[in-house]
Design a protein around this motif. Structure first.
Motif, mmCIF file in Angstrom:
data_model
loop_
_atom_site.group_PDB
_atom_site.id
_atom_site.type_symbol
_atom_site.label_atom_id
_atom_site.label_comp_id
_atom_site.label_asym_id
_atom_site.label_seq_id
_atom_site.Cartn_x
_atom_site.Cartn_y
_atom_site.Cartn_z
ATOM 1 N N VAL A 182 0.840 -1.233 0.058
ATOM 2 C CA VAL A 182 0.109 0.138 0.082
ATOM 3 C C VAL A 182 0.880 1.195 -0.087
ATOM 4 C CG1 VAL A 182 -0.188 -0.322 2.513
ATOM 5 C CG2 VAL A 182 -1.869 1.107 1.349
ATOM 6 N N THR A 183 0.667 2.070 -1.167
ATOM 7 C CA THR A 183 1.294 3.298 -1.008
ATOM 8 C C THR A 183 0.563 4.434 -0.973
ATOM 9 O OG1 THR A 183 2.888 2.230 -2.813
ATOM 10 C CG2 THR A 183 2.825 4.763 -2.653
ATOM 11 N N LEU A 184 0.888 5.380 -0.138
ATOM 12 C CA LEU A 184 0.360 6.743 0.130
ATOM 13 C C LEU A 184 1.166 7.880 -0.368
ATOM 14 C CD1 LEU A 184 -1.512 6.477 3.889
ATOM 15 C CD2 LEU A 184 -2.382 5.646 1.665
ATOM 16 N N LEU A 207 8.659 17.249 4.811
ATOM 17 C CA LEU A 207 7.408 16.561 4.945
ATOM 18 C C LEU A 207 7.661 15.617 3.702
ATOM 19 C CD1 LEU A 207 4.932 19.317 4.847
ATOM 20 C CD2 LEU A 207 5.818 18.150 6.922
ATOM 21 N N VAL A 208 7.500 13.997 4.198
ATOM 22 C CA VAL A 208 7.609 12.985 3.154
ATOM 23 C C VAL A 208 6.486 13.033 2.340
ATOM 24 C CG1 VAL A 208 8.170 10.719 3.209
ATOM 25 C CG2 VAL A 208 9.228 11.633 4.802
ATOM 26 N N HIS A 209 6.862 13.086 1.242
ATOM 27 C CA HIS A 209 5.627 13.159 0.304
ATOM 28 C C HIS A 209 5.084 11.818 -0.157
ATOM 29 C CE1 HIS A 209 8.622 11.666 -2.659
ATOM 30 N NE2 HIS A 209 7.641 11.438 -3.680
ATOM 31 N N GLU A 210 5.777 10.416 0.201
ATOM 32 C CA GLU A 210 5.338 9.385 -0.240
ATOM 33 C C GLU A 210 5.803 8.224 0.763
ATOM 34 O OE1 GLU A 210 5.479 7.953 -4.499
ATOM 35 O OE2 GLU A 210 6.980 6.407 -3.772
ATOM 36 N N ALA A 211 4.976 7.342 1.223
ATOM 37 C CA ALA A 211 5.429 6.070 2.051
ATOM 38 C C ALA A 211 4.678 5.014 1.448
ATOM 39 C CB ALA A 211 5.063 6.450 3.440
ATOM 40 N N ARG A 212 5.268 3.766 1.787
ATOM 41 C CA ARG A 212 4.763 2.665 1.389
ATOM 42 C C ARG A 212 5.029 1.486 2.476
ATOM 43 N NH1 ARG A 212 7.059 -0.839 -3.952
ATOM 44 N NH2 ARG A 212 8.916 -0.699 -2.474
ATOM 45 N N ALA A 213 3.971 0.570 2.432
ATOM 46 C CA ALA A 213 4.068 -0.477 3.626
ATOM 47 C C ALA A 213 3.896 -2.054 3.083
ATOM 48 C CB ALA A 213 3.305 -0.212 4.663
ATOM 49 N N LYS A 214 4.404 -3.046 3.283
ATOM 50 C CA LYS A 214 3.670 -4.280 3.063
ATOM 51 C C LYS A 214 2.916 -4.867 3.983
ATOM 52 C CE LYS A 214 5.106 -8.760 1.069
ATOM 53 N NZ LYS A 214 6.128 -9.602 0.377
ATOM 54 N N VAL A 215 1.793 -5.146 3.782
ATOM 55 C CA VAL A 215 0.899 -5.795 4.810
ATOM 56 C C VAL A 215 0.312 -7.091 4.301
ATOM 57 C CG1 VAL A 215 -1.642 -5.428 5.972
ATOM 58 C CG2 VAL A 215 -0.318 -3.417 5.078
ATOM 59 N N LEU A 227 -8.357 -0.809 3.547
ATOM 60 C CA LEU A 227 -7.482 0.344 3.498
ATOM 61 C C LEU A 227 -8.146 1.302 2.637
ATOM 62 C CD1 LEU A 227 -4.457 -1.993 2.552
ATOM 63 C CD2 LEU A 227 -4.732 -1.002 4.740
ATOM 64 N N ARG A 228 -8.719 1.311 1.892
ATOM 65 C CA ARG A 228 -9.355 2.443 1.065
ATOM 66 C C ARG A 228 -10.290 3.274 1.760
ATOM 67 N NH1 ARG A 228 -7.484 2.262 -3.981
ATOM 68 N NH2 ARG A 228 -6.994 0.236 -5.152
ATOM 69 N N GLN A 232 -3.876 10.280 -1.487
ATOM 70 C CA GLN A 232 -4.005 9.128 -2.418
ATOM 71 C C GLN A 232 -3.291 7.931 -2.050
ATOM 72 O OE1 GLN A 232 -2.073 10.795 -5.931
ATOM 73 N NE2 GLN A 232 -3.350 12.767 -6.034
ATOM 74 N N ILE A 233 -4.228 6.836 -2.446
ATOM 75 C CA ILE A 233 -3.771 5.276 -2.025
ATOM 76 C C ILE A 233 -3.638 4.464 -3.300
ATOM 77 C CG2 ILE A 233 -6.080 4.952 -1.547
ATOM 78 C CD1 ILE A 233 -5.126 2.806 0.543
ATOM 79 N N GLU A 234 -2.686 3.849 -3.309
ATOM 80 C CA GLU A 234 -2.375 2.802 -4.677
ATOM 81 C C GLU A 234 -2.107 1.259 -3.829
ATOM 82 O OE1 GLU A 234 1.140 1.641 -8.100
ATOM 83 O OE2 GLU A 234 0.838 3.702 -7.278
ATOM 84 N N ILE A 235 -2.802 0.434 -4.311
ATOM 85 C CA ILE A 235 -2.643 -1.082 -3.503
ATOM 86 C C ILE A 235 -2.112 -1.883 -4.820
ATOM 87 C CG2 ILE A 235 -3.739 -2.949 -2.779
ATOM 88 C CD1 ILE A 235 -5.711 -0.844 -1.327
#
Length: 446
Positions: A201-203, A305-313, A334-335, A343-346
């Protein structure tokens, strides 16, 4: 019984030699640089199978997958055929400095054999070979040995492999030696396994990272938004809060909190979370874990300010949960719970089902009797919180076969971790149990 015990005792030195030979081969399927070693491991298994009397033993693959071994011992007239499964590939070692001895040089200490794959799952391969040696290459049932070469990377070519070699793998009973006993002294049959799904999941909140002093305040950084989203995966009790996931009953076996805390290495003062019995939380209820987060390292942190962060769930699911429905439920959660309009990308990852295995019938009774005789104490039925998705593929491809899940692990084995090991006394009992099982299966009514 006496004759079979004597036969097993006679071949135990060769069984251990087989295992040590295999452990010395660094068959890490996840590492492309080790492709030659994975092939060498398969070739070694095939050679050992021929030495144990196989009528045919081949190194094979399908759909570009890692090399596997199929070896066969034809069935005597009227006898069933048993498929003996294990895998010869292993996990990476992790930091070498964390190992007390070389992970690919089998070393005995205090009755345990240390080395990568010593329990998971080259001990399974060696157990199967030991049983066949004990019968001097002429087992009382037909046997197909299937040693897979890519289990540790999720068996990506398993389905086409079964389609390609279905006729050679067909059996009445399937023994999957890739689980664990209750303890080194108490044997177990695994009757349920959870499935698993995961995603990335990327925000994103900004076009690029910007100065936290000049622009901070009106917009939240992506890492804060991500951690707040990850926190919604559990409720205040620690139960998974994803709507649409199911739970089922667990086998009735006592598992004290103290044993769990000791085996898992839970730190003093850390509370156990969730509701239901400990075995339900471990084996038949869903779990949610944040496996990794991509974010700036502390050593490299800047005032931005971090513009993008990603996690593995990762979500482990109940044995009877539909995995596609579970992944859909995770994505919907998540959505729905992302905050501040980020903005979210999965990106979908693994989709693997669990399974609930037979607990009744003559094959299960034969297995439990064999384990009880070999270990000298009654066997128990357990669940496994982890996943072996290909078992569902076995059940789908061979619907009339009975699947048994056994293994050579115990609570101290440490599979996938540093200083993986095998209890050698348990290994001897496990070899005897498989011999007794094949003998009992040969005497079941047709």
């Amino acid at each position: 019984m006496t004759d079979l015990r004597a036969a097993v005792e006679a071949i135990l030195p060769s069984a251990r030699a087989d295992l040590e030979r295999l452990v010395r081969i660094p068959s890490v399927s996840a590492d492309p640089a080790r492709a030659g070693d994975v092939l060498a491991s398969a070739e070694a298994v095939a050679e050992l199978a021929r030495g144990a009397g196989a009528a045919q033993a081949d190194v094979v693959s399908a759909a570009g997958g890692r090399p596997a071994v199929i070896a066969s011992w034809p069935a005597p007239e009227g006898a069933p055929t048993v498929l003996l499964y294990a895998h010869h590939d292993v996990q990476p070692t992790g930091p070498r400095e964390g190992w007390t001895t070389d992970p690919f040089e089998p070393t005995e200490r205090d009755g345990r054999l240390y080395g990568r794959g010593s329990s998971d799952d080259k001990a399974g391969v060696a157990t199967h070979l030991a049983a066949l040696r004990a019968f001097d290459g002429r087992p009382p049932v037909g046997v197909v040995l299937f040693a897979e070469g890519e289990e540790e990377i999720g068996s990506p070519s398993f389905t086409p492999f079964l389609e390609t070699y279905r006729d050679r793998l067909a059996a009445d009973v399937i023994v999957v030696a890739d689980s664990a006993n209750w303890t080194a002294e108490v044997p177990a049959i695994t009757t349920s396994l959870r499935g698993g799904v995961d995603c990335l999941v990327t925000l994103r909140v900004l076009q690029k990272s910007v100065h936290s002093g000049l622009f901070g305040g009106p917009v939240v950084d992506a890492l804060t938004a991500l951690t707040r989203l990850m926190a919604t995966l559990h409720d205040d009790k620690g139960d998974v809060a994803i709507a649409g996931l199911i739970s089922t009953d667990a086998p009735d076996i006592d598992f004290p909190d103290e044993r769990y805390r000791s085996e898992a290495g839970v730190l003093d003062g850390v509370h156990l979370v969730g509701s239901g019995s400990l075995t339900e939380r471990l084996w038949t209820r869903p779990t949610a874990s944040v496996l990794a987060i991509d974010a700036p390292a502390v050593a490299d942190a800047a005032n931005i300010l971090v513009h993008e962060a990603r996690a593995k769930v990762s979500v482990r699911i109940a044995p009877e949960q539909d995995p596609r429905a579970a992944l859909d439920a995770l994505e919907a959660h998540l959505r729905e719970h992302v905050e501040f309009g980020a903005q979210i990308e999965i990106t979908e990852g693994m989709v693997g089902g669990g399974c609930a295995l037979p607990t009744e019938g003559p094959v299960v009774e034969a297995a439990e009797a064999a384990l009880t005789e070999a270990f000298g104490v009654p066997s128990v039925r357990t669940g496994i919180g982890g996943s072996i998705p290909f078992i569902a593929e076995f059940e789908k491809t061979f619907p009339d076969a009975t699947v048994l899940v056994t293994g050579m692990g115990d609570p101290l084995s440490g599979p996938h971790g540093l200083n993986e090991s095998l209890d050698l006394a348990m290994f001897a009992k496990g070899c005897l149990a498989e011999v007794l099982l094949l003998d009992r299966l040969s005497r079941l009514p047709g």
